[in-house]
Motif scaffolding. Sequence first.
Motif, mmCIF file in Angstrom:
data_model
loop_
_atom_site.group_PDB
_atom_site.id
_atom_site.type_symbol
_atom_site.label_atom_id
_atom_site.label_comp_id
_atom_site.label_asym_id
_atom_site.label_seq_id
_atom_site.Cartn_x
_atom_site.Cartn_y
_atom_site.Cartn_z
ATOM 1 N N THR A 83 0.836 -1.209 0.000
ATOM 2 C CA THR A 83 0.000 0.000 0.000
ATOM 3 C C THR A 83 0.864 1.250 0.000
ATOM 4 O OG1 THR A 83 -1.724 -1.182 1.189
ATOM 5 C CG2 THR A 83 -1.818 1.221 1.244
ATOM 6 N N GLU A 84 1.928 1.249 0.802
ATOM 7 C CA GLU A 84 2.825 2.402 0.837
ATOM 8 C C GLU A 84 3.516 2.593 -0.500
ATOM 9 O OE1 GLU A 84 5.057 1.058 4.176
ATOM 10 O OE2 GLU A 84 3.922 2.265 5.595
ATOM 11 N N ASN A 85 3.943 1.497 -1.120
ATOM 12 C CA ASN A 85 4.560 1.595 -2.446
ATOM 13 C C ASN A 85 3.579 2.179 -3.449
ATOM 14 O OD1 ASN A 85 7.216 0.714 -2.059
ATOM 15 N ND2 ASN A 85 6.630 -1.428 -2.184
ATOM 16 N N ASP A 86 2.294 1.800 -3.338
ATOM 17 C CA ASP A 86 1.270 2.340 -4.222
ATOM 18 C C ASP A 86 1.140 3.846 -4.015
ATOM 19 O OD1 ASP A 86 -0.881 2.098 -6.157
ATOM 20 O OD2 ASP A 86 -2.241 2.412 -4.467
ATOM 21 N N ALA A 87 1.111 4.288 -2.759
ATOM 22 C CA ALA A 87 1.005 5.718 -2.461
ATOM 23 C C ALA A 87 2.211 6.472 -3.014
ATOM 24 C CB ALA A 87 0.880 5.941 -0.958
ATOM 25 N N ILE A 88 3.394 5.918 -2.823
ATOM 26 C CA ILE A 88 4.623 6.556 -3.321
ATOM 27 C C ILE A 88 4.605 6.610 -4.850
ATOM 28 C CG2 ILE A 88 7.132 6.310 -3.508
ATOM 29 C CD1 ILE A 88 6.998 5.124 -0.594
ATOM 30 N N GLY A 89 4.242 5.514 -5.489
ATOM 31 C CA GLY A 89 4.191 5.473 -6.955
ATOM 32 C C GLY A 89 3.185 6.459 -7.523
ATOM 33 N N ARG A 90 2.019 6.547 -6.902
ATOM 34 C CA ARG A 90 0.995 7.490 -7.355
ATOM 35 C C ARG A 90 1.470 8.928 -7.182
ATOM 36 N NH1 ARG A 90 -4.564 5.606 -7.639
ATOM 37 N NH2 ARG A 90 -4.631 3.362 -7.302
ATOM 38 N N LEU A 91 2.133 9.201 -6.061
ATOM 39 C CA LEU A 91 2.639 10.555 -5.819
ATOM 40 C C LEU A 91 3.710 10.919 -6.840
ATOM 41 C CD1 LEU A 91 2.746 13.152 -4.147
ATOM 42 C CD2 LEU A 91 4.400 12.004 -2.664
ATOM 43 N N LYS A 92 4.650 10.016 -7.072
ATOM 44 C CA LYS A 92 5.697 10.287 -8.064
ATOM 45 C C LYS A 92 5.093 10.542 -9.443
ATOM 46 C CE LYS A 92 9.574 7.760 -6.019
ATOM 47 N NZ LYS A 92 10.467 6.587 -6.202
ATOM 48 N N ALA A 93 4.126 9.730 -9.841
ATOM 49 C CA ALA A 93 3.495 9.894 -11.152
ATOM 50 C C ALA A 93 2.764 11.234 -11.234
ATOM 51 C CB ALA A 93 2.533 8.735 -11.427
ATOM 52 N N ALA A 94 2.073 11.613 -10.156
ATOM 53 C CA ALA A 94 1.357 12.896 -10.143
ATOM 54 C C ALA A 94 2.332 14.064 -10.237
ATOM 55 C CB ALA A 94 0.512 13.013 -8.873
ATOM 56 N N MET A 95 3.456 13.954 -9.549
ATOM 57 C CA MET A 95 4.455 15.021 -9.611
ATOM 58 C C MET A 95 5.037 15.131 -11.017
ATOM 59 S SD MET A 95 6.226 14.464 -5.925
ATOM 60 C CE MET A 95 6.849 16.091 -5.558
ATOM 61 N N GLU A 96 5.265 14.006 -11.669
ATOM 62 C CA GLU A 96 5.775 14.024 -13.048
ATOM 63 C C GLU A 96 4.752 14.631 -13.998
ATOM 64 O OE1 GLU A 96 6.945 9.999 -13.886
ATOM 65 O OE2 GLU A 96 8.556 10.062 -12.381
ATOM 66 N N ARG A 97 3.466 14.251 -13.846
ATOM 67 C CA ARG A 97 2.410 14.825 -14.696
ATOM 68 C C ARG A 97 2.297 16.329 -14.466
ATOM 69 N NH1 ARG A 97 -0.241 10.150 -13.203
ATOM 70 N NH2 ARG A 97 -1.382 11.251 -11.565
ATOM 71 N N GLY A 98 2.335 16.737 -13.208
ATOM 72 C CA GLY A 98 2.237 18.160 -12.890
ATOM 73 C C GLY A 98 3.410 18.948 -13.448
ATOM 74 N N ALA A 99 4.613 18.384 -13.355
ATOM 75 C CA ALA A 99 5.806 19.056 -13.878
ATOM 76 C C ALA A 99 5.727 19.178 -15.398
ATOM 77 C CB ALA A 99 7.067 18.310 -13.455
#
Length: 150
Positions: A12-28
């Motif tokens: 679950t934590e890996n999922d949260a981290i992966g989703r956050l990283k992907a969102a940061m990349e999309r936002g950037a």
Amino acid sequence: MTTRTHTTPTRTENDAIGRLKAAMERGAAARPRVGGFPYLAESLRRAGVAHCRMAVPSNAFLYLTDHGHVVVQGEPLVTGFAAAPPFDRDGLVAALRADQAGETAFPEFVRGCWSAGVVWYDVDTAARTCTYFGAGGESYTEDYPAVVLP
């Protein structure tokens, strides 16, 4: 009460981290040079981030998400003992306007916040606000505009 003593993330934590990283990349990727923060914030909101809290002197973020909470540690601005600068609303607004105009990169913005006496700030992605706090309880809140991601 269960206390975890290891640092290996759960699935679950890996999922949260992966989703956050992907969102940061999309936002950037969607973020224009000028006025770009709302694009990053919207990408985070769409990924389930409700709040982003930043401890300025330690340069540490806490992302409160629907999928788990994630900490991101940057390079600390302060180590050891240091006096917290007095809250300077005008200095903070100047740092904000420079960042919004694309005149500074994020590290310079964080240093500007610290120089203006900001010890932490909180981004509320649902309300589209960012509130900056001084050590003495002072605060300054700005709204940011809604945007449509490409």
